[in-house]
Design a protein around this motif. Structure first.
Motif: not given
Length: 736
Positions: A357, A197, A224, A210-211
């Motif tokens: 995310h 990420k 995720t 964050k993705a």
């Protein structure tokens, strides 16, 4: 002369400022390459590395066979520095508490993305974002690894985190490419399958991890993280299909679309989702046997919540891990093409979910979405609305569309929720929306995007289609952009769907009062290029299944279903039917259960399925039923006003003018001696009867055919005296 590194002593110029080191420690340094990695120092080379929790670091030559010396600790634990007397390529041998790691220094590599990439991205015209941004497996200077690139222009610092660095944002901060706002980093020796990420320090602090917006693969939900994907090098075998595709999807071609949800069409015995290979083995033979020309998949882009059915995706470049890898999906599409079946994907450029995310507040600001909630938040769906007026977002979504069409050979995209994109006041009350720059309600940025999208798809993926799910009277949805239209290939005919479903749900005794619901569609049938949709939206949320909408007892319900589908298949427009409707599933669709295939043990369900199969075959083999879909010459009312008997009759013609006669009786009453005008004398053969016993009907009909009489009727020189079956549709063709 020895090339052993000099011993670092406090106060020597090998050390950066305390402020720089403090910023690295606090993960707030916006330019790590200015401090870390190799830096020329006279005739030598200063090397610095920040490796929190490392026990020691040694410098090796590029071969790894020879030690050049140990790095010394600088101002703080984990900050290491040394000096080589002669510049040369090197490796770092890092000793951790859990073992030893040998790797190239990520901060020894020069900028990776070219200026053209930066320029095209910034102006919204980078067509291959999926091949450049995100996590790309590449080789740099003979070193294999992964190049990461992410757009976060308002971030103060961006780091790649994953299992490979203990999810520690201090380990791999990225390089900012000014002025594009793109951050990049090449990490050597990473491999496909590594999860990652981005840790982003926004204007107000560190954000939730964050993705990757351009991830090519993801973890299986509920995970995720993004996943480094191996390059898609699938050996395609569909060249023949692609060569013929333009003709197979032209306005004069038959298109019969089977819409389905990959996770609930069929499931394994243990209720496990089938992967793409298992689906191909089961679904493709079924679709071929049923005679459909295309399948339409509800969104298969990765989405966090299965209950959104894919319509709230967060990964616009990654097939969902629920069904396998990108290679698996490519193999599925290839198998469809080799079987002669086209593949349509639902695609969602209108909105995205608010998961922490995801894309929302991506760099600490409203980056992908509009900033103001009156523009950027969709109240109906609790989602963010893409700011397609921002060039980078415009280009991001354009590249997503091309990604599916080019990388996966997909034949068409069905654009979801177009109406919500076209109007700023969509589903909003007065005072809850912001007018455009002219004071109007149209979303000019979204309209520009859709026009650009359709022009680019037409030029870069010839033969591919873009289809609009659009429910308003916005003009020219499927008209070329050169003529002021939006440029879509087709538009879903939502008005036809609503009207005809309302009619067929009425008790037959009341249908005379709603007769216009069945005829009104022809008033505007040629205003757009239409698909007639009976989609998943009509069999969920308490609306009941298609068979359950039908009035009457069990026999009448099935007769109504057969008559309605026969009306649909003989009406101008391409066809779309949601899975389960073809055999009369009683219950509403549930995305967590497979269809009720056991119903096919019952004759009336099996009969409905056979009717759809035969309608598809007739539709594909009779040019009159598809060739002039977009030409008024292809349709002629004979009887459109017999509301008292709820009877309709019309001619369909092919390009040579050859007719087919269609008559529908929408009451449960057999009508003997019903006269219908026809344009030719001689014998007319009954080639289809929805009331046939093989479909579960009462077998009322015309003995296979009837001779035309010289009695004029309905503006024609000849006529037939027909027996109309109850709640039935018959099709006749002149012999000779």
């Amino acid at each position: 002369m020895s090339n052993r590194p000099a011993v670092v002593m406090p106060g020597e110029n090998l050390l950066p400022s305390d402020a720089d080191v403090d910023a690295l420690v606090r993960a707030e340094h916006g330019d790590p390459f200015a401090i870390l990695g190799p830096h020329a120092d006279g005739d030598g080379l200063v090397i610095r590395a920040y490796l929190p929790n490392a026990l020691s670091v040694e410098v090796l030559d590029r071969s790894g066979a020879n030690a050049l010396g140990s790095m010394e600790q600088g101002q703080v634990p984990g900050f290491f520095v040394t000096r080589l007397l002669h510049p040369q390529p090197y490796l770092l041998r890092i000793r951790w508490a859990g073992g030893e790691q040998v790797t190239e220094d990520p901060y020894s590599f020069s900028p990776q993305l070219g200026e053209i990439d930066m320029h095209l991205f910034s102006e919204g015209n980078h067509r291959e974002i999926g091949r450049v941004f995100g996590a790309q497996v590449v080789e740099v200077d003979g070193i294999s690894g992964v190049r990461f690139a992410v757009w976060a222009p308002n971030a103060r610092r961006v780091s790649v985190v994953g299992d490979f660095n203990g999810w520690d944002g201090r380990r791999h901060p990225m390089r900012l490419r000014f002025p594009s706002g793109v951050w990049e980093l090449f990490i050597p020796r990473l491999q496909p399958g590594d999860a990652y990420k981005y840790e982003i320090l926004g204007p107000q602090g560190v954000l939730p991890l964050k993705a990757d917006p351009v991830a090519l693969a993801t973890e299986h939900p509920p995970g995720t993280a993004s996943v480094v994907a191996r390059p898609l090098d699938y050996p395609w075998r569909d060249a023949d299909w692609l060569q013929r595709r333009k003709a197979l999807q032209a306005y004069d071609a038959p298109m019969s679309i089977y819409e389905l949800h990959a996770g609930s069409w069929q499931r394994a015995d243990d209720d496990r989702l089938y992967d793409w290979h298992e689906l191909a083995e089961r679904l493709i033979p079924y679709v071929v046997e049923m005679g459909f020309t295309h399948i339409e998949l509800m969104p298969i882009m990765e989405h966090p919540f299965g209950g959104s059915w894919g319509y709230q995706p967060l990964s616009q470049f990654a097939p969902s891990a629920r069904y396998g890898t990108s290679h698996d999906f490519a193999a599925f599409v290839d198998a469809c093409h080799q079987a002669g079946v086209g593949v349509i994907l639902d695609w969602v450029p209108a909105h995205f979910p608010t998961d922490a995310h995801g894309l929302g507040d991506f760099d600490g600001t409203s980056l992908y979405e509009y900033d103001h909630p009156f523009e950027g938040f969709h109240q109906d769906w609790d989602t963010y609305i893409y700011n397609l007026g921002r060039t980078e977002v415009h280009g991001f979504m354009l590249a997503s569309a091309l990604h599916w069409l080019r990388e996966f050979h997909v034949d068409a995209l069905r654009v979801d929720a177009v109406a919500s994109m076209l109007y700023r006041d969509y589903s909003r009350k007065d005072g809850e929306w912001i007018p455009n720059r002219h004071g109007g309600r149209e979303n000019l940025e979204a309209i520009d995007f859709l026009r650009h999208l359709n022009d680019v798809v037409a030029s870069e993926t010839p033969g591919a289609l873009v289809i609009a799910e659009e429910s308003t009277a916005f003009p020219g949805v499927s008209k070329p952009t050169s003529e002021g239209g939006l440029g879509f290939s087709y538009k879903w005919n939502m008005g036809w769907m609503h009207d005809t479903l309302k009619y067929i749900q009425e008790d037959p005794v009341h249908r005379r009062y709603h007769h216009d619901k069945m005829t009104f569609g022809m008033i505007y049938a040629y205003s757009e290029h239409f698909v007639l949709p009976i989609s998943h939206d009509e069999v969920v949320h308490g609306k009941g299944s298609l068979i359950d909408k039908m009035p009457g007892d069990r026999w009448q319900k099935f007769a109504n279903l057969r008559a309605y589908l026969s009306f649909m298949w003989t009406h101008p427009g391409k066809k779309l039917l949601f899975m389960g409707s073809e055999f009369g599933q009683w219950r509403e669709w549930n995305h967590d259960r497979e269809l009720d295939w056991f119903l096919l043990e019952e004759p009336d369900h099996r009969g409905a399925q056979h009717l759809v199969r035969d309608l598809n075959r007739l539709y594909r083999t009779e040019p009159a039923l598809h060739q002039l879909d977009s030409d008024p010459r292809g349709f002629q009312w004979l009887i459109g006003d017999d509301r008292g008997n709820s009877v309709l009759a019309w001619l369909r013609r092919d390009a040579e003018g050859r007719p087919l006669l269609v008559i529908g009786n929408f009451t449960p009453v057999v009508r003997e001696g019903y006269r219908v005008g026809v344009p030719q004398e001689g014998r007319w053969q009954e080639i289809f009867n929805s009331d046939a016993a093989c479909y579960g009907g009462s077998n009322v009909g015309n003995g296979g055919g009837i001779l035309a009489e010289g009695t004029p009727a309905h503006g024609e020189q000849y006529s037939l005296q027909l027996t109309l079956p109850p709640l039935g549709v018959v099709i006749l063709r002149p012999l000779g």
